[in-house]
Design a protein around this motif. Sequence first.
Motif, short mmCIF file in Angstrom:
data_model
loop_
_atom_site.label_atom_id
_atom_site.label_comp_id
_atom_site.label_asym_id
_atom_site.label_seq_id
_atom_site.Cartn_x
_atom_site.Cartn_y
_atom_site.Cartn_z
N ILE A 182 0.56 -1.37 -0.29
CA ILE A 182 0.10 -0.11 -0.20
C ILE A 182 0.61 0.40 0.00
CG2 ILE A 182 -1.64 1.41 0.73
CD1 ILE A 182 -2.39 -1.57 3.24
N ILE A 183 0.66 1.90 -0.71
CA ILE A 183 1.26 3.72 -1.22
C ILE A 183 0.49 4.76 -0.65
CG2 ILE A 183 3.13 4.73 -2.69
CD1 ILE A 183 3.46 2.00 -4.42
N CYS A 184 1.02 5.11 0.70
CA CYS A 184 -0.18 6.19 0.74
C CYS A 184 0.41 7.27 0.17
CB CYS A 184 -0.38 5.67 1.87
SG CYS A 184 -1.70 7.77 2.74
N LEU A 185 0.00 8.25 -0.15
CA LEU A 185 0.23 9.76 -0.20
C LEU A 185 -0.81 10.75 0.11
CD1 LEU A 185 1.11 8.46 -3.27
CD2 LEU A 185 1.53 10.35 -4.36
N THR A 186 -0.48 11.47 1.28
CA THR A 186 -0.95 12.43 2.37
C THR A 186 -0.51 13.56 2.79
OG1 THR A 186 -2.37 12.30 3.53
CG2 THR A 186 -0.45 10.50 4.14
N ASN A 187 -0.69 13.94 3.78
CA ASN A 187 0.12 15.50 4.19
C ASN A 187 0.08 15.20 5.77
OD1 ASN A 187 0.03 18.18 5.56
ND2 ASN A 187 1.04 18.14 4.02
N ALA A 188 0.39 14.17 6.17
CA ALA A 188 0.51 13.69 7.63
C ALA A 188 0.72 15.03 8.95
CB ALA A 188 1.66 12.46 7.83
N LYS A 189 0.17 14.74 9.65
CA LYS A 189 -0.12 15.85 10.51
C LYS A 189 1.55 15.56 11.75
CE LYS A 189 -3.32 17.81 8.67
NZ LYS A 189 -3.44 16.69 7.79
N SER A 190 1.61 14.37 11.67
CA SER A 190 2.70 14.41 12.65
C SER A 190 2.95 13.25 13.05
CB SER A 190 2.43 14.41 14.41
OG SER A 190 1.44 13.43 14.62
N ASP A 191 4.08 12.02 13.63
CA ASP A 191 4.38 10.77 14.03
C ASP A 191 3.24 10.54 14.58
OD1 ASP A 191 6.90 11.29 12.37
OD2 ASP A 191 8.20 11.41 14.15
N THR A 192 2.94 10.69 15.27
CA THR A 192 1.73 10.06 16.21
C THR A 192 0.48 9.64 15.09
OG1 THR A 192 2.10 11.34 18.19
CG2 THR A 192 -0.24 10.84 17.81
N HIS A 193 0.34 10.80 13.92
CA HIS A 193 -1.01 10.50 12.97
C HIS A 193 -0.17 9.30 12.11
CE1 HIS A 193 -2.88 12.27 9.15
NE2 HIS A 193 -3.80 11.09 9.95
N VAL A 194 0.99 8.81 11.38
CA VAL A 194 1.41 8.22 11.31
C VAL A 194 1.00 6.89 11.80
CG1 VAL A 194 3.43 6.38 10.04
CG2 VAL A 194 3.18 9.21 9.96
#
Length: 695
Positions: free
Chosen positions: A160-172
Amino acid sequence: MKIFSVAHKTVFVVDHCPYMAESSRQQVECDVLTKSRGQGVIPLAPVSKSLWTCAVECSMEYCRILYDVYPLHKLINYVVSDSEFHILNTWRQEDQSTHELMSALAAVGPPNPREDPECCSILHGLVAAVESLCKITELQHERRTDMMDTAERVANRGRIICLTNAKSDTHVRMLEDCIQETILEQNRLAAGSDRLMAIQQCDLVLVHIHPQGEEPLVYDRPKKEISSLLTSEVHSQHYDLASTTITNIPMKPTLNVCEQEEQHANTSANYDVELLHHRDAHMEFFKSGDLHMAGSSTRENGLKETITLKWCTPRTNSIELHYCTGAYRISPTDVNSRPSSCLTNFLLNGRSVLLEQPRKSGSKVISHMLSSHGGEIFLHVLNSNRSTLEDPPSISEGCGGRVTDYRITDFGEFMRENRLTPVSETSHDPSGKLPAERAKSQLERHTRYWPMIISQTTIFNMQAVVPLANLIVKETLSEEDVLTCQKTVFNLVDMERKNDPLPISTVGSRGKGPKRDEQYRIMWNELETLVKTHAGATDRHQRVLDCIVACRSKPPEEEEKEKKKRGRKREDKEDKTEKNGSKDADDKSWQESERLKGLLDKEEPETEVIKDSPDSPEPANKKPRLSIEEVPPPERAKGPVSLLTMWSNRITAANSRKHQEFMGRVSSVNNKFELYQQLKEENGMDVHENGKSSR
């Protein structure tokens, strides 16, 4: 086991939430008419792409390269996630094309910046991606149908390749936990369904997309294992690709490489084009370690290395055949650039291009060729070494140099013993191993110790060792086999007692080779090495090794004889050393006397004052006399010395040790002894050598 790699199924999940409509802040110049623009014309302002446009271009470039290099069995499922998920294609082969994906993306459109961000989430697309991985592809269904009895052997893996704008490492971490829970849930559903397959492995690749110039909230991270089913990473080269840069491509009309260049017939330019292809196209470079000779260099972005190959003038004869060891599809890195377009059009017109390794010296080496087949361009790997279509090389041209004593006959027998034969399906092995596994196991046992050259072995040149060598490689030994091996060992012991000669090679040695005792020591060492490699198989193999170790140890009476023999040799050596020491002492005494004589001869003659008493002090201007005890350690005499002088000095030195030295000779200077020394003390006069006195 029919294992499908994670590259068989790849799901792209692209974030379509409102924040993806933000500008990437990367300027793109639209005004290309810099020289021909007239005065007063306002130039076009640069534009900036959105994060959504960058994500779409990135994923489409990924798909384009994948479809060019791997047209079959590497499938992509495209998912767009906002307030819900949108699946743009399926796992069917007819849906695997960039045209289908671009048409579906055009229907989706750009993100709506006025949409409520609370209703949008990338989680919708990730859940749909896991569900899509559980669906069976056409190739997996075909393999399961072929292996109906053992359908569980067909593995199901994906990425799975996810292209997104992550908010933080906690979000990841939250996204990883969501995928982990979804995989467990879908595996429970797939356990009772024939249309779904449980996931054995899933690789999650999170690509954080953010505007240029902003501090990234999520940093690159290497692959790590979240659980036995899930791994997570940030960036990876998924399809084992490599890069080749074609340099010095001539853009002139004589080669018809580019039609636009015909208007500049008197000028020409050289261009470079970078191509992507499978890594195996450079396998010969990796094996030989000639990457530096092939022009390996790092790209400016530092992401990967590229191999530089030089353009050769193409041949007009397209029928000419070249001996190729591999052909791999290529895809230009910059597909829309003018040099890439000119090169692909030139090759699609039926022309072939030879590529050579750039070298500073020596003859050129043509290693690759570009040619098209059926509308697709391939990078062919040419064999730059000896072709297998030619006459076989002489055995003296092997890897080991001019070796001529290979065990050719033994190798032919070895191949006959290990050749494969058809096995019926009804045959059953008590051990439960498959025929291929049994064959591999036998080949491994037979090659644990197998010298290739006659001069490197002794036991394989002896007919007496053949029974043991043939039996010890067996997987199991019977009692009769153990007795046969022990009998072979006893025969070797008898040969040693009879002092029979052994077939020891004398290649590379002077004279007749090693002595008989050394020959048998070499033979026993090699035999023990052979048996040790199989001693751990069974207890009976170990018994053969124990027999060899016991027979190598000599009886007590022979050991006593060997000790006495070594003792006599030691005594003889000590006597010889003592004699040599006595001779060295004589030579040392002779050298000492010669040195003393030389030092005394160098003394300048001076007027000596007659001492009145041995205890009286010497004059201040008088040099101290030299004695034998004060002479420095002797040095070897220089210059030619006659035999008579050497013999006389030796006799003199030997006689001097037999009696006390005469005081006059010891106290003399320049071989002269002072007379009337007592007059100096009584009369206070200095008596010269001529007998005259002076005050």
